[in-house]
Design an enzyme around this catalytic site. Structure first.
Site, short mmCIF file in Angstrom:
data_model
loop_
_atom_site.label_atom_id
_atom_site.label_comp_id
_atom_site.label_asym_id
_atom_site.label_seq_id
_atom_site.Cartn_x
_atom_site.Cartn_y
_atom_site.Cartn_z
N ARG A 189 1.14 -1.28 0.06
CA ARG A 189 -0.43 -0.14 0.19
C ARG A 189 0.64 1.15 -0.05
O ARG A 189 0.89 2.06 0.36
CB ARG A 189 -1.15 0.24 1.00
CG ARG A 189 -2.35 -1.13 1.40
CD ARG A 189 -3.13 -1.35 2.15
NE ARG A 189 -4.17 -1.87 2.60
CZ ARG A 189 -4.21 -3.34 2.62
NH1 ARG A 189 -2.75 -3.41 3.12
NH2 ARG A 189 -5.04 -4.08 2.47
N LYS A 213 3.00 10.69 -12.69
CA LYS A 213 1.69 10.02 -12.50
C LYS A 213 2.44 8.85 -13.50
O LYS A 213 3.70 8.96 -13.56
CB LYS A 213 1.60 10.50 -14.64
CG LYS A 213 -0.11 11.61 -14.69
CD LYS A 213 -0.18 11.88 -15.61
CE LYS A 213 -1.94 12.64 -16.16
NZ LYS A 213 -1.39 12.86 -17.30
N GLU A 233 8.29 16.04 -26.43
CA GLU A 233 7.99 17.07 -25.06
C GLU A 233 8.15 18.31 -24.76
O GLU A 233 8.15 19.11 -24.51
CB GLU A 233 8.52 15.53 -24.09
CG GLU A 233 7.81 14.71 -24.21
CD GLU A 233 6.20 14.37 -23.93
OE1 GLU A 233 5.78 15.90 -23.66
OE2 GLU A 233 5.45 13.37 -24.16
N LYS A 274 6.81 22.30 -15.85
CA LYS A 274 6.01 20.94 -15.31
C LYS A 274 5.79 20.96 -13.80
O LYS A 274 4.82 20.54 -14.00
CB LYS A 274 6.22 19.31 -16.30
CG LYS A 274 5.58 18.29 -15.69
CD LYS A 274 5.94 17.06 -16.55
CE LYS A 274 4.48 16.34 -16.11
NZ LYS A 274 4.82 15.05 -17.11
N GLU A 279 -4.22 16.50 -12.23
CA GLU A 279 -5.35 17.03 -13.35
C GLU A 279 -6.87 17.19 -13.04
O GLU A 279 -8.01 16.11 -14.06
CB GLU A 279 -4.79 15.75 -14.79
CG GLU A 279 -4.09 15.91 -15.54
CD GLU A 279 -4.51 15.02 -16.61
OE1 GLU A 279 -5.31 14.31 -17.95
OE2 GLU A 279 -3.59 14.63 -16.63
N ARG A 326 -3.63 20.87 -15.32
CA ARG A 326 -2.36 19.88 -15.55
C ARG A 326 -3.13 19.08 -17.46
O ARG A 326 -1.76 18.91 -17.67
CB ARG A 326 -2.25 18.49 -14.92
CG ARG A 326 -0.83 18.03 -14.80
CD ARG A 326 -0.57 17.13 -13.75
NE ARG A 326 0.50 16.64 -13.79
CZ ARG A 326 0.75 15.24 -12.89
NH1 ARG A 326 0.33 14.67 -11.57
NH2 ARG A 326 1.94 14.52 -14.11
N ASN A 375 -0.69 16.85 -21.98
CA ASN A 375 -1.45 16.24 -22.47
C ASN A 375 -1.40 17.24 -23.85
O ASN A 375 -2.34 16.64 -24.93
CB ASN A 375 -2.87 15.85 -21.99
CG ASN A 375 -2.40 14.46 -21.28
OD1 ASN A 375 -1.80 13.48 -21.02
ND2 ASN A 375 -2.95 15.04 -20.38
N HIS A 401 -1.54 15.16 -27.44
CA HIS A 401 -1.96 13.07 -26.44
C HIS A 401 -2.84 12.86 -27.01
O HIS A 401 -2.36 10.97 -27.04
CB HIS A 401 -1.16 13.05 -24.78
CG HIS A 401 0.12 13.24 -24.70
ND1 HIS A 401 1.28 14.73 -25.24
CD2 HIS A 401 0.51 12.34 -23.77
CE1 HIS A 401 1.59 14.82 -24.58
NE2 HIS A 401 2.77 13.62 -23.89
N HIS A 449 -1.60 9.02 -28.68
CA HIS A 449 -2.06 8.05 -28.18
C HIS A 449 -2.81 6.86 -28.79
O HIS A 449 -2.67 6.25 -28.91
CB HIS A 449 -2.92 8.15 -25.96
CG HIS A 449 -1.67 8.47 -25.43
ND1 HIS A 449 -2.49 8.85 -24.39
CD2 HIS A 449 -1.01 8.67 -25.29
CE1 HIS A 449 -2.20 9.54 -23.46
NE2 HIS A 449 -0.35 9.27 -24.04
N HIS A 506 7.00 6.35 -27.97
CA HIS A 506 5.88 7.40 -27.39
C HIS A 506 5.93 8.85 -27.99
O HIS A 506 5.36 9.63 -28.40
CB HIS A 506 5.99 7.16 -25.87
CG HIS A 506 5.00 7.89 -25.28
ND1 HIS A 506 3.60 8.24 -25.76
CD2 HIS A 506 5.10 9.42 -24.44
CE1 HIS A 506 3.02 9.71 -24.90
NE2 HIS A 506 4.59 10.29 -24.02
#
Length: 558
Positions: free
Chosen positions: A319, A341, A383, A425, A435, A439, A443, A446, A450, A463
């Site tokens: 955890r 993330k 990026e 960032k 997000e 935030r 993306n 993206h 994606h 990517h």
């Protein structure tokens, strides 16, 4: 009082970084007075200054200092101007041990030069402002300080040792002295090695108790004082892949072993297609077989795939266990290692299973880029371009002017690109960690990217390649909606192409494109959301008319 430690000093002196490390070492609770003010008001410090003025802020600050110093067994990082209030000075001096972190004007100017969250430095001449602040506040710092530490050496571990050696037994229990002596000997042994990182830059992701530093510099992997400084436990598990392991695994293992850590190695297959449940289970298999406990620190040594998977494993194992990001690709150094993330891919969507889980630190050794293949370097540049396009037009101008240097792996150009990208960032993440709104602008490109990755099959396009093409498509869509002019659209396309990235999208079929873009974390109520430029250097998040989206798809696919 109650074993409290209070850190004072000018902005940028390192109070938060040192305070957090000190609290972990001494098993005390860390509090930042500025973060406490923001928690109480629900507003950022710059906003309080803008709306209420400095006098009102100082009153709030005095109330917070009064309340916090009455607590027990804490390490408190105070705001640079907290000492201006006589009552606050009295509380600090009487209720704990005050440590003055003294820094030169040049050091402070270097550390705060790009920080937009320092209201007092938003002037035409920041140096003059810092000099004036130093002149007026230093007498107050000296008045209440029990210990004075010069922070000219940018190495948290050495600062820690200097502080610990001067603290009394109420802070450093007798049984800890042997460990302290061992650490001192270990650091002395490697003092020459630590000179390698003397020019490293350290930035901060300010998230209250989850804040952490980003250290950027050359030859950091061989420096025990840097690498082990953020690892409190004696157990470490390094997670890497089959490409990075032959290059850096032994070096990092030896560095941590020399710092007194017990190291476990976990080597996974390389590739975006390997970012899946089966490989996540392999990490857990080794951790359990080696009887790693909840104090074990995971070290992500590799690119974005390793960073995302290791972070997710750290969030889930028992955890939650600590982890550190050691990114070795440009893409991971400028983007994926920062912000917390974590996750894995699903056949139906990229990064759809994961958690927000912040690292203890990010250590970006820019020397690792020397072994990076040209294709991977280009993927990382996507990026970098993204950061300039969405939020910093002057940075985009700089990227355009210096793209040939970046592609050629010019050390100075890459160092600046990494630092500025991390600053951008870190500031966005500070404002919107999970997000909920802002935030999402990170993306940019993206949604299209994606879809390319999933549609082509993970690993066919890197990517960063997919994101680069997605940036071109998002720019086209922004132009069709009248948000940017034709010149801006062409500039974006040209800089993506100059980075060695694809600018023409694969033909997946219109229905397949729409189907893939509908599986996106930003979407709400089945509506596809895009990050668009309005204009270059600023961004918006919105849905678009389908007919305009189809025009972009038809124009951009091969």
């Amino acid at each position: 009082m109650g074993g409290n430690i209070f850190l004072v000093g000018l902005m940028g002196a390192g109070k938060t970084t040192v305070g957090r490390a000190l609290a972990k070492r001494l098993n005390k609770r860390f509090i930042d007075s500025d973060h406490e003010i923001e928690e109480r008001t629900g507003a950022s410090i710059p906003l309080i200054f803008e709306i209420e003025g400095e006098a009102s802020f100082r009153q709030r600050e005095a109330e917070v200092i009064r309340d916090l110093t009455a607590q027990h067994d804490i390490v408190l990082a105070t705001g640079g101007g907290a000492v201006l209030n006589p009552e606050s000075r009295a509380f600090l001096k009487e209720r704990g041990t005050v440590i003055y972190l003294r820094a030169s004007v040049n050091s402070i100017l270097q550390r705060t030069s790009h920080d937009k969250n320092r209201p007092l430095l938003q002037t035409a001449d920041p140096r003059k402002t810092i000099e004036e602040l130093s002149r007026t506040r230093e007498p107050f710092y000296n008045e209440i300080a029990h210990i004075v530490i010069d922070t000219g050496r940018p190495n948290v571990q050495f600062l820690m040792q200097s502080i610990l050696s001067q603290l009394g037994p109420e802070h450093v229990p007798t049984e800890a002295h042997a460990s302290l002596q061992q650490d001192h000997q270990s650091l002395s042994k490697y003092s020459m090695t630590s000179q390698l990182s003397s020019t490293a830059d350290t930035l901060h992701v300010d998230l209250g108790t989850r804040s952490y530093p980003i250290t950027i510099g050359q030859s950091l992997l061989g420096d025990p004082a840097v690498l082990a400084a953020h690892i409190v436990s004696s157990r470490v598990a390094i997670v890497t892949n089959t490409v990075v392991a032959p290059l850096y695994l032994e070096q990092v293992s030896k560095t941590l072993t020399a710092a007194g850590k017990q190291v476990t190695q976990i080597v996974l297959p390389d590739g975006e297609e390997e970012k899946n449940w089966a490989n996540l289970m392999k990490v857990f298999d080794v951790l359990l077989a080696e009887k790693c406990d909840r104090k074990t620190t995971l070290v992500a040594l590799g690119g974005g795939v390793i960073g995302d998977m290791t972070g997710f494993a750290a969030a889930a194992y028992m955890r939650g266990v600590p982890f550190i990001q050691v990114p070795t690709t440009l893409l991971s150094q400028v983007d994926s290692s920062v912000g917390g993330k974590t996750g894995i891919n699903h056949p139906l969507g990229k990064n759809m299973i994961g958690a927000f889980y912040q690292p203890q630190a990010v250590i970006a050794d820019t020397s690792t880029l020397n072994t990076l293949p040209a294709r991977e370097l280009s993927a990382g540049l996507s990026e970098v371009i993204k950061h300039g396009a969405i939020i910093d037009a002057p940075f985009f101008d700089w990227i355009e002017a210096n793209m040939s240097k970046l592609v050629a792996k010019d050390a100075d150009a890459l160092a600046y690109a990494i630092k500025r990208s991390c600053e951008i960032k870190a500031d966005v993440v500070r404002q919107d960690e999970r997000e909920g709104g802002l935030r999402a602008i990170l993306n940019f490109g993206h949604t299209f990217g994606h879809a390319i990755e999933a549609g082509m099959g993970y690993g066919v396009w890197l990517h960063g390649e997919a994101v680069g093409c997605g940036i071109v498509m998002a720019a086209d869509l922004s132009h069709r909606l009248g948000f940017i002019d034709a010149v801006s659209k062409e500039r974006i396309t040209a800089v993506v192409k100059a980075a060695g990235l694809p600018t023409v999208a694969p033909d997946l079929g219109t229905e397949r494109w729409l189907e893939l873009m509908e599986v996106d974390k930003k979407n709400e109520g089945g509506q596809i959301k895009f990050i668009l430029l309005k204009p270059l250097g600023t961004s918006v998040i919105m849905t678009v008319p389908q007919e305009v989206l189809l025009q972009t798809l038809n124009a951009c696919i091969s």
